[in-house]
Design an enzyme around this catalytic site. Structure first.
Site, PDB file in Angstrom:
ATOM      1  N   GLU A  67       5.232  -0.254   8.212  1.00 38.51           N
ATOM      2  CA  GLU A  67       6.373  -0.506   9.554  1.00 38.51           C
ATOM      3  C   GLU A  67       5.393  -0.486  11.204  1.00 38.51           C
ATOM      4  O   GLU A  67       5.706   1.567  11.189  1.00 38.51           O
ATOM      5  CB  GLU A  67       7.589  -0.501   9.941  1.00 38.51           C
ATOM      6  CG  GLU A  67       8.040   0.785   9.916  1.00 38.51           C
ATOM      7  CD  GLU A  67       9.661   0.991   9.416  1.00 38.51           C
ATOM      8  OE1 GLU A  67      10.829   0.738  10.072  1.00 38.51           O
ATOM      9  OE2 GLU A  67      10.076   2.145   8.748  1.00 38.51           O
ATOM     10  N   ASP A 125       8.133  -5.431  10.105  1.00 42.67           N
ATOM     11  CA  ASP A 125       8.267  -4.382   8.744  1.00 42.67           C
ATOM     12  C   ASP A 125       7.632  -5.274   7.042  1.00 42.67           C
ATOM     13  O   ASP A 125       8.264  -6.463   7.355  1.00 42.67           O
ATOM     14  CB  ASP A 125       9.703  -4.208   8.755  1.00 42.67           C
ATOM     15  CG  ASP A 125      10.045  -3.093   8.011  1.00 42.67           C
ATOM     16  OD1 ASP A 125      10.841  -2.222   7.571  1.00 42.67           O
ATOM     17  OD2 ASP A 125       9.239  -3.067   6.213  1.00 42.67           O
TER      18      ASP A 125
HETATM   19  P1  TTP Z   1      10.746  -0.177   3.322  1.00 48.97           P
HETATM   20  O1  TTP Z   1      10.080  -1.005   4.500  1.00 48.97           O
HETATM   21  O2  TTP Z   1      12.092   0.525   4.077  1.00 48.97           O
HETATM   22  O3  TTP Z   1      11.104  -1.072   2.372  1.00 48.97           O
HETATM   23  P2  TTP Z   1      10.762  -2.159   1.278  1.00 48.97           P
HETATM   24  O4  TTP Z   1       9.305  -2.701   2.416  1.00 48.97           O
HETATM   25  O5  TTP Z   1      10.207  -1.734   0.339  1.00 48.97           O
HETATM   26  O6  TTP Z   1      11.581  -3.276   1.307  1.00 48.97           O
HETATM   27  P3  TTP Z   1      11.776  -4.319   2.433  1.00 48.97           P
HETATM   28  O7  TTP Z   1      11.327  -3.630   3.970  1.00 48.97           O
HETATM   29  O8  TTP Z   1      11.073  -5.887   2.258  1.00 48.97           O
HETATM   30  O9  TTP Z   1      13.335  -3.997   2.197  1.00 48.97           O
HETATM   31  O10 TTP Z   1       9.800   0.937   2.889  1.00 48.97           O
HETATM   32  C1  TTP Z   1       8.725   1.043   2.643  1.00 48.97           C
HETATM   33  C2  TTP Z   1       8.274   1.439   1.568  1.00 48.97           C
HETATM   34  O11 TTP Z   1       8.027   2.740   1.402  1.00 48.97           O
HETATM   35  C3  TTP Z   1       8.274   1.159   0.084  1.00 48.97           C
HETATM   36  O12 TTP Z   1       8.221   0.270  -0.767  1.00 48.97           O
HETATM   37  C4  TTP Z   1       8.340   2.316  -0.699  1.00 48.97           C
HETATM   38  C5  TTP Z   1       8.846   3.687   0.657  1.00 48.97           C
HETATM   39  N1  TTP Z   1      10.162   3.823  -0.070  1.00 48.97           N
HETATM   40  C6  TTP Z   1      10.140   5.259  -0.895  1.00 48.97           C
HETATM   41  O13 TTP Z   1       9.275   5.202  -1.539  1.00 48.97           O
HETATM   42  N2  TTP Z   1      11.460   4.743  -0.638  1.00 48.97           N
HETATM   43  C7  TTP Z   1      12.425   4.631  -0.333  1.00 48.97           C
HETATM   44  O14 TTP Z   1      13.775   5.294  -0.545  1.00 48.97           O
HETATM   45  C8  TTP Z   1      12.431   3.880   0.753  1.00 48.97           C
HETATM   46  C9  TTP Z   1      13.019   3.423   1.926  1.00 48.97           C
HETATM   47  C10 TTP Z   1      10.532   3.429   1.302  1.00 48.97           C
HETATM   48 MG    MG Z   2       9.323  -2.559   4.436  1.00 49.60          MG
END
Ligand code: TTP
Ligand code: MG
Length: 398
Positions: free
Chosen positions: A106, A10
């Site tokens: 991911e 991820d």
């Molecule tokens: P995530 O993998 O949930 O979050 P992240 O990569 O930003 O942070 P981390 O994994 O380190 O906790 O989501 C991946 C991408 O998806 C994120 O960069 C932006 C997008 N996203 C949204 O647009 N809205 C949301 O509510 C979420 C959870 C993610």
């Molecule tokens: Mg992420």
């Protein structure tokens, strides 16, 4: 039978990290990607520097401004993120053919039996992280586990830039999971979570005390799944494109969208992704599915079945747009496109001009080859040039 070794990778603060990579002045600073401040939209994601101020995904953007007034607020560049996602998946494919991408940033990678090639699972995880960093200047977190459920918990356990190897033995797994909050269980939504909370079930350990019969009577089939997952038992296989019955991709808009042009633009990006994965898996599908979610979150789909299976982005996009024209909704929350009906090959051609189809097929295969050698941004197609968003990246690569 030997245990499986599943990795879940991820990316860290994915959209924000890409912005920090592409704009060095943002590095080390609180970067918040999402709706424009002053609007009613939400945060897509925040850099780890911004998270210290309590800013997180899905928070109203104006709340993020209140919490982090000195933050750098950035509008998402979806096409750049989608292309980055392809680049990362391409890197993962160099480690295993069994990959299942589950969201933009991911994927699961089955590394069972790969010790001779990549060493111990921890070594393999380090190699993957290092390769992603060397080629894309981005960090990822990795969970190593005997199944998908535990691997996903693992990647989140030591974020950012971490590697977590979960226990592999039954009793150790149960002990490891016990203190975690129930919402960590993948698939436990807000509704089930609040029912469980109401029953005083706060941790996975609390859940482990409940009988199968009780969980089943309360939650039906989901209760059975909960019974097994809270013990870390998960038999699900990695679903590669080769085994999948359908290939689809969806996008949730930050705010409800009533702009049909935006819907079509997103369909274009999603169709390219679906097409590429189908070509990679060497499959063609006869049915194109358009999915959308209304603003009340209800979900709908429309489909068209062709006589001839396809995997060309241009055609997937055109059929999805035709389906979209039948949608009378003013505003939607989510849009997606899928390709299915893989195995039934029909001889007759729907297309008046078969050569034309072959030409597209050939040209898109050529694009796959070029992008896999030189990277995603080397080629832009018509629609992206029209929208103008890509030009900066393309020029940079030239
Ligand atoms: P995530 O993998 O949930 O979050 P992240 O990569 O930003 O942070 P981390 O994994 O380190 O906790 O989501 C991946 C991408 O998806 C994120 O960069 C932006 C997008 N996203 C949204 O647009 N809205 C949301 O509510 C979420 C959870 C993610
Ligand atoms: Mg992420």
């Amino acid at each position: 039978m030997g245990k499986k070794v599943i990795l879940h990778i991820d990316m860290d603060a994915f959209f924000a990290s890409i912005e920090q990579r592409d704009f060095p002045s943002y590095r080390g600073k609180p970067v918040i990607v999402g709706a424009k401040p002053g609007n009613r939209g939400v945060v897509s994601t925040a850099s780890y520097e911004a998270r210290k101020f309590g800013v997180h995904s899905a928070m109203p953007i104006n709340e993020a401004v209140r919490r982090c007034p000195k933050g750098i607020f950035v509008t998402p560049r979806m096409d750049v993120y989608v292309h980055e996602s392809h680049e990362i998946m391409r890197i993962l494919q160099t480690f295993s053919p069994a990959i299942e991408q589950i969201s933009v940033d991911e994927a699961f990678v089955d590394m069972t039996g790969s010790e001779k090639l990549f060493g111990t699972p921890v070594n393999a995880a380090n190699l993957i992280k290092n390769k992603i960093f060397a080629e894309r200047q981005l960090t990822a977190s990795v969970g190593i586990a005997p199944n998908k459920f535990l691997a996903k918990i693992g990647s989140d356990y030591n974020k950012p830039n971490g590697i977590t190897c979960t226990p592999f033995k039954k009793t150790d797994i149960e002990k490891w999971l016990a203190p975690m909050e129930v919402r960590r269980i993948w698939g436990v939504g807000q509704k089930s979570n609040s029912i469980l909370e109401g029953m005083g079930i706060l941790t996975i350990g609390n859940l482990q005390q409940l009988t199968l019969e009780f969980l089943q009577s309360k939650f039906g089939a989901q209760g059975v799944t909960l019974f097994y997952l809270c013990r870390g038992i998960d038999e699900r296989e990695i679903e590669t494109v080769y085994h999948a019955k359908s290939i689809s991709r969806e996008h949730t808009f930050n705010v409800d969208s009533s702009d049909r042009n935006e819907w079509e633009k997103m369909l274009f990006i999603l169709s390219q992704d679906v097409s590429r994965r189908a070509r990679h898996g060497n499959v063609k599908g006869k049915t194109i599915v358009l999915t959308y979610r209304k603003t009340d979150f209800s979900r709908y789909s429309r489909r068209i079945t062709l006589q001839q299976p396809i995997n060309i982005a241009k055609l997937i996009y055109e059929h999805a747009c035709a389906l979209l024209r039948q949608v009378k909704e003013q505003s939607i929350r989510l849009i997606g496109v899928g390709l299915t009906g893989f195995d039934e090959i029909v001889q007759t051609s729907l297309f008046e001009n078969e050569t034309d189809t072959k030409d597209w097929e050939f040209s898109e295969q050529a694009i796959d080859k070029i992008t896999s050698r030189f990277g995603e941004n080397i080629i832009v197609k018509g629609r992206e040039i029209v929208t103008g968003k890509k030009n900066k990246v393309v020029n940079k690569r030239k």
